[in-house]
Scaffold this motif. Structure first.
Motif, PDB file in Angstrom:
ATOM      1  N   GLY A 123      38.234  42.354  51.494  1.00 28.36           N
ATOM      2  CA  GLY A 123      38.123  43.750  51.886  1.00 28.36           C
ATOM      3  C   GLY A 123      37.846  44.722  50.755  1.00 28.36           C
ATOM      4  N   VAL A 124      37.722  44.226  49.517  1.00 31.09           N
ATOM      5  CA  VAL A 124      37.410  45.079  48.355  1.00 31.09           C
ATOM      6  C   VAL A 124      35.927  44.939  48.041  1.00 31.09           C
ATOM      7  CG1 VAL A 124      37.859  45.522  45.917  1.00 31.09           C
ATOM      8  CG2 VAL A 124      39.736  44.810  47.434  1.00 31.09           C
ATOM      9  N   ARG A 125      35.204  46.040  48.047  1.00 34.55           N
ATOM     10  CA  ARG A 125      33.771  46.015  47.729  1.00 34.55           C
ATOM     11  C   ARG A 125      33.562  46.165  46.230  1.00 34.55           C
ATOM     12  NH1 ARG A 125      30.178  49.902  49.594  1.00 34.55           N
ATOM     13  NH2 ARG A 125      31.831  51.450  49.801  1.00 34.55           N
ATOM     14  N   PHE A 126      32.582  45.434  45.700  1.00 32.80           N
ATOM     15  CA  PHE A 126      32.237  45.491  44.283  1.00 32.80           C
ATOM     16  C   PHE A 126      30.829  46.068  44.130  1.00 32.80           C
ATOM     17  CE2 PHE A 126      35.718  42.607  44.398  1.00 32.80           C
ATOM     18  CZ  PHE A 126      36.316  42.655  43.142  1.00 32.80           C
ATOM     19  N   ILE A 127      30.706  47.059  43.242  1.00 33.21           N
ATOM     20  CA  ILE A 127      29.427  47.737  43.040  1.00 33.21           C
ATOM     21  C   ILE A 127      29.055  47.675  41.558  1.00 33.21           C
ATOM     22  CG2 ILE A 127      28.249  49.973  43.112  1.00 33.21           C
ATOM     23  CD1 ILE A 127      29.817  50.631  45.608  1.00 33.21           C
ATOM     24  N   GLN A 161      37.761  41.911  26.909  1.00 30.72           N
ATOM     25  CA  GLN A 161      36.404  41.746  26.400  1.00 30.72           C
ATOM     26  C   GLN A 161      35.667  40.640  27.153  1.00 30.72           C
ATOM     27  OE1 GLN A 161      36.172  41.506  22.094  1.00 30.72           O
ATOM     28  NE2 GLN A 161      37.788  43.036  21.841  1.00 30.72           N
ATOM     29  N   ASP A 162      36.227  40.257  28.280  1.00 28.59           N
ATOM     30  CA  ASP A 162      35.649  39.184  29.082  1.00 28.59           C
ATOM     31  C   ASP A 162      35.356  39.703  30.490  1.00 28.59           C
ATOM     32  OD1 ASP A 162      36.395  36.831  31.207  1.00 28.59           O
ATOM     33  OD2 ASP A 162      35.312  36.048  29.461  1.00 28.59           O
ATOM     34  N   VAL A 163      34.111  39.579  30.933  1.00 31.41           N
ATOM     35  CA  VAL A 163      33.727  40.158  32.212  1.00 31.41           C
ATOM     36  C   VAL A 163      34.409  39.468  33.388  1.00 31.41           C
ATOM     37  CG1 VAL A 163      31.632  38.740  32.499  1.00 31.41           C
ATOM     38  CG2 VAL A 163      31.744  41.008  33.558  1.00 31.41           C
ATOM     39  N   ASN A 164      34.666  38.165  33.282  1.00 29.40           N
ATOM     40  CA  ASN A 164      35.364  37.469  34.360  1.00 29.40           C
ATOM     41  C   ASN A 164      36.792  37.989  34.506  1.00 29.40           C
ATOM     42  OD1 ASN A 164      33.526  35.193  35.423  1.00 29.40           O
ATOM     43  ND2 ASN A 164      33.328  35.016  33.202  1.00 29.40           N
ATOM     44  N   GLU A 165      37.438  38.192  33.372  1.00 26.52           N
ATOM     45  CA  GLU A 165      38.793  38.740  33.413  1.00 26.52           C
ATOM     46  C   GLU A 165      38.776  40.166  33.948  1.00 26.52           C
ATOM     47  OE1 GLU A 165      42.801  39.199  30.644  1.00 26.52           O
ATOM     48  OE2 GLU A 165      40.834  39.033  29.666  1.00 26.52           O
ATOM     49  N   ALA A 166      37.739  40.935  33.595  1.00 31.97           N
ATOM     50  CA  ALA A 166      37.635  42.309  34.087  1.00 31.97           C
ATOM     51  C   ALA A 166      37.589  42.345  35.608  1.00 31.97           C
ATOM     52  CB  ALA A 166      36.387  42.979  33.510  1.00 31.97           C
ATOM     53  N   VAL A 167      36.803  41.444  36.198  1.00 28.31           N
ATOM     54  CA  VAL A 167      36.697  41.389  37.660  1.00 28.31           C
ATOM     55  C   VAL A 167      38.032  40.961  38.269  1.00 28.31           C
ATOM     56  CG1 VAL A 167      35.616  40.120  39.567  1.00 28.31           C
ATOM     57  CG2 VAL A 167      34.207  41.051  37.714  1.00 28.31           C
ATOM     58  N   ALA A 175      27.951  40.717  38.285  1.00 29.73           N
ATOM     59  CA  ALA A 175      27.661  40.157  39.609  1.00 29.73           C
ATOM     60  C   ALA A 175      28.029  38.681  39.671  1.00 29.73           C
ATOM     61  CB  ALA A 175      26.184  40.359  39.948  1.00 29.73           C
ATOM     62  N   GLU A 176      27.743  37.957  38.593  1.00 29.14           N
ATOM     63  CA  GLU A 176      28.083  36.527  38.560  1.00 29.14           C
ATOM     64  C   GLU A 176      29.596  36.326  38.567  1.00 29.14           C
ATOM     65  OE1 GLU A 176      26.061  35.280  35.062  1.00 29.14           O
ATOM     66  OE2 GLU A 176      24.060  35.395  35.996  1.00 29.14           O
ATOM     67  N   ALA A 177      30.317  37.204  37.881  1.00 23.55           N
ATOM     68  CA  ALA A 177      31.778  37.101  37.864  1.00 23.55           C
ATOM     69  C   ALA A 177      32.365  37.384  39.242  1.00 23.55           C
ATOM     70  CB  ALA A 177      32.353  38.067  36.826  1.00 23.55           C
ATOM     71  N   VAL A 178      31.775  38.346  39.962  1.00 24.23           N
ATOM     72  CA  VAL A 178      32.217  38.628  41.333  1.00 24.23           C
ATOM     73  C   VAL A 178      31.963  37.416  42.222  1.00 24.23           C
ATOM     74  CG1 VAL A 178      31.809  40.060  43.382  1.00 24.23           C
ATOM     75  CG2 VAL A 178      31.913  41.126  41.117  1.00 24.23           C
ATOM     76  N   ALA A 179      30.784  36.811  42.088  1.00 25.27           N
ATOM     77  CA  ALA A 179      30.455  35.630  42.896  1.00 25.27           C
ATOM     78  C   ALA A 179      31.408  34.473  42.596  1.00 25.27           C
ATOM     79  CB  ALA A 179      29.008  35.210  42.645  1.00 25.27           C
ATOM     80  N   ALA A 180      31.752  34.313  41.319  1.00 28.33           N
ATOM     81  CA  ALA A 180      32.669  33.240  40.931  1.00 28.33           C
ATOM     82  C   ALA A 180      34.056  33.459  41.535  1.00 28.33           C
ATOM     83  CB  ALA A 180      32.749  33.154  39.404  1.00 28.33           C
ATOM     84  N   LEU A 181      34.523  34.712  41.517  1.00 30.06           N
ATOM     85  CA  LEU A 181      35.820  35.004  42.097  1.00 30.06           C
ATOM     86  C   LEU A 181      35.784  34.821  43.615  1.00 30.06           C
ATOM     87  CD1 LEU A 181      38.732  35.874  41.650  1.00 30.06           C
ATOM     88  CD2 LEU A 181      37.972  38.280  41.747  1.00 30.06           C
ATOM     89  N   GLN A 182      34.667  35.181  44.242  1.00 26.84           N
ATOM     90  CA  GLN A 182      34.522  34.965  45.688  1.00 26.84           C
ATOM     91  C   GLN A 182      34.703  33.482  46.014  1.00 26.84           C
ATOM     92  OE1 GLN A 182      30.626  36.820  46.252  1.00 26.84           O
ATOM     93  NE2 GLN A 182      31.492  38.153  47.810  1.00 26.84           N
ATOM     94  N   ARG A 183      34.062  32.618  45.230  1.00 21.65           N
ATOM     95  CA  ARG A 183      34.159  31.173  45.471  1.00 21.65           C
ATOM     96  C   ARG A 183      35.593  30.685  45.284  1.00 21.65           C
ATOM     97  NH1 ARG A 183      29.187  31.367  42.614  1.00 21.65           N
ATOM     98  NH2 ARG A 183      30.215  30.784  40.669  1.00 21.65           N
ATOM     99  N   THR A 184      36.261  31.212  44.257  1.00 22.70           N
ATOM    100  CA  THR A 184      37.638  30.812  44.001  1.00 22.70           C
ATOM    101  C   THR A 184      38.563  31.201  45.139  1.00 22.70           C
ATOM    102  OG1 THR A 184      37.308  31.000  41.616  1.00 22.70           O
ATOM    103  CG2 THR A 184      39.569  31.047  42.397  1.00 22.70           C
ATOM    104  N   VAL A 185      38.397  32.432  45.614  1.00 21.80           N
ATOM    105  CA  VAL A 185      39.245  32.941  46.701  1.00 21.80           C
ATOM    106  C   VAL A 185      38.975  32.170  47.999  1.00 21.80           C
ATOM    107  CG1 VAL A 185      39.698  34.945  48.160  1.00 21.80           C
ATOM    108  CG2 VAL A 185      39.505  35.230  45.680  1.00 21.80           C
ATOM    109  N   ALA A 186      37.725  31.809  48.215  1.00 24.77           N
ATOM    110  CA  ALA A 186      37.348  31.128  49.462  1.00 24.77           C
ATOM    111  C   ALA A 186      37.791  29.669  49.482  1.00 24.77           C
ATOM    112  CB  ALA A 186      35.846  31.218  49.672  1.00 24.77           C
ATOM    113  N   SER A 187      37.990  29.076  48.320  1.00 21.64           N
ATOM    114  CA  SER A 187      38.307  27.632  48.255  1.00 21.64           C
ATOM    115  C   SER A 187      39.789  27.350  48.499  1.00 21.64           C
ATOM    116  CB  SER A 187      37.888  27.074  46.911  1.00 21.64           C
ATOM    117  OG  SER A 187      38.624  27.696  45.864  1.00 21.64           O
TER     118      SER A 187
END
Length: 450
Positions: A318-322, A396-402, A438-450
């Motif tokens: 339910g959280v949108r990423f822009i 300083q890490d985009v994955n951690e930021a997301v 965008a790639e970090a958001v997609a990676a988190l989406q996959r993690t949450v969905a699994s």
């Protein structure tokens, strides 16, 4: 055969080189840096003489005219030397304009010019007109002129490109706004930067049209001191006498040049007040090109903005990423925060450009529930906002930021990467930063969905 030298072998320079060769010039291309393989191949295949890694001044100064990349300032030694020798130095836009057959719709402004150019192009193309996209977005204007067959050219122009345009004339020019930017190029004098922007209206006649934002204080400040020979058409959201285009309740009312029309813009995917101005400008240009309101309304619904400009990149629980990575100055961030109606988790930071964040304080107080700093040095952001937004994290890490942003947010919130800063501390450029987000958001989406 007249010789022409081209400084810079990027999109602009190579396009100019190919057009110059086609027009019978003896062409020499010089780039002090390295030339990308794509452009090196184009020059080689065309048998155009070029060099990289240095400037051979003897060859450059043997030219009757020099075309320079917009990234090269007039203070560069190679340009100063040309000026001492009275060799004309022009832009690729100026050169291409000599050979174009169609009409130019030219757009500039500190913010919003890419969106407005893309939208103008989309409206004309959707109506079946033969239109090219060129300038500071898309391909070089010279390359499009070389292709031929276009009735219109939608051209985004930066102040750097405008600086070396002299005889070029737009048929429709649009000035969206003027806010401080690139002032180091203009001796830190705002009036010189504004003068560069107003060059978009030079050489116009009464049969040409200058569309400008009536609500922009800096445009109004400098308009009186800059000659605008074209027919002036004001657009705005605030009540004012003589507005050619106004927007009320999702309807643009237009009244100018034998045109009286209403255009419903409710289908547009663009958000925020700044995009209302961009839409008014593009719709005005489309109407001047003879497009019917119904065609414009349909095309608005199919428009998709460029990547990295308020670009939706996913939704997690339910959280949108822009992704708004293109927002590299405070003004652009103001537009983003102002346009989002939901609670915001703001991802900001990078290489600071002397930012004054004070204009963002009211919006942060009102809308931002947490800030995630993505940068090497976040001290200025912390100093500006830690007292009014105590939920503030750094990485300083985009994955951690997301991941941090998702942790601060809840369903219905929006996480927006709108940095207010350049990207060079952690990324190659703003596109790299946006793609990584965008790639970090997609990676988190996959993690949450699994």
């Amino acid at each position: 055969m007249q010789k022409i030298a081209i400084l810079g072998a990027g999109e602009s320079g190579v396009g100019a080189a190919l057009l110059a060769q086609a027009k019978g010039y003896d062409v020499f291309v010089s780039d002090r840096g390295s030339i990308a393989e794509k452009y090196r191949q184009q020059l080689s295949q065309a048998h155009i003489s070029f060099e990289e890694g240095s400037h051979s001044l003897e060859q450059i100064y043997a030219a009757a005219e020099i075309i320079k990349s917009p990234g090269i300032p007039d203070t560069a030694p190679v340009i100063a030397g040309a000026q001492e020798r009275n060799i004309p130095v022009i832009s690729e836009i100026e050169f291409a304009g000599r050979y174009a057959q169609g009409q130019f719709i030219c757009i500039t402004g500190t913010n919003g010019k890419t969106t407005t150019t893309l939208l103008t192009y989309h409206l004309l193309k959707s109506a079946g007109l033969k239109v090219a996209l060129a300038g500071n977005v898309g391909e070089s204007l010279a390359g499009k002129v070389l292709e031929g067959g276009y009735d219109y050219y939608a051209v985004e122009l930066s102040s750097f490109q405008l600086d070396n345009m002299y005889a070029f004339k737009a048929h429709i020019s649009i000035l969206l706004n003027i806010t401080p930017d690139h002032l180091d190029r203009y001796g830190y004098q705002m009036d010189k930067y504004a003068a560069a922007k107003f060059r978009i209206a030079q050489n116009m006649t009464v049969s040409d049209y200058f569309l400008y934002n009536q609500d922009d204080a800096e445009i109004q400040k400098y308009r009186a001191s800059h000659e605008v020979p074209g027919t002036q058409l004001a657009f705005g959201l605030k009540e004012a006498e003589g507005l050619a285009l106004r927007l009320e309740e999702n309807v643009i009312s237009a009244s100018f040049s034998q045109i009286k029309a209403k255009v419903d813009v409710s289908k547009t995917p663009l958000i925020g007040q700044h995009n209302q101005y961009n839409t008014m400008a593009a719709v005005g240009a489309a109407l001047l090109a003879g497009i019917a309101p119904a065609q414009i309304e349909d095309a608005l619904g199919t428009f998709r903005n460029a990547d990295h400009r308020l670009q939706p990149v996913g939704e997690i629980e339910g959280v949108r990423f822009i992704n708004d990575s293109k927002a590299t100055n405070v003004e652009a961030v103001w537009y983003a925060l102002d346009g989002i109606r939901q609670p915001i988790v703001w991802v900001a930071g990078g290489t600071d450009k002397g930012n004054d964040y004070s204009s963002l304080v009211p919006l942060v107080e009102q809308k931002v529930k947490a800030i995630v700093c993505l940068g090497v040095d976040n001290s200025k952001i912390r100093a500006s906002f830690s007292q009014i937004c105590p939920k503030l994290a750094e990485t300083q890490d985009v994955n951690e930021a997301v991941q941090l942003a998702q942790g601060f947010a809840q369903a219905g919130d929006v996480v927006v990467l709108s940095p207010a800063c350049a990207s060079f501390d952690l990324f190659k450029n703003y596109e790299h930063r946006g793609r990584a987000f965008a790639e970090a958001v997609a990676a988190l989406q996959r993690t949450v969905a699994s």
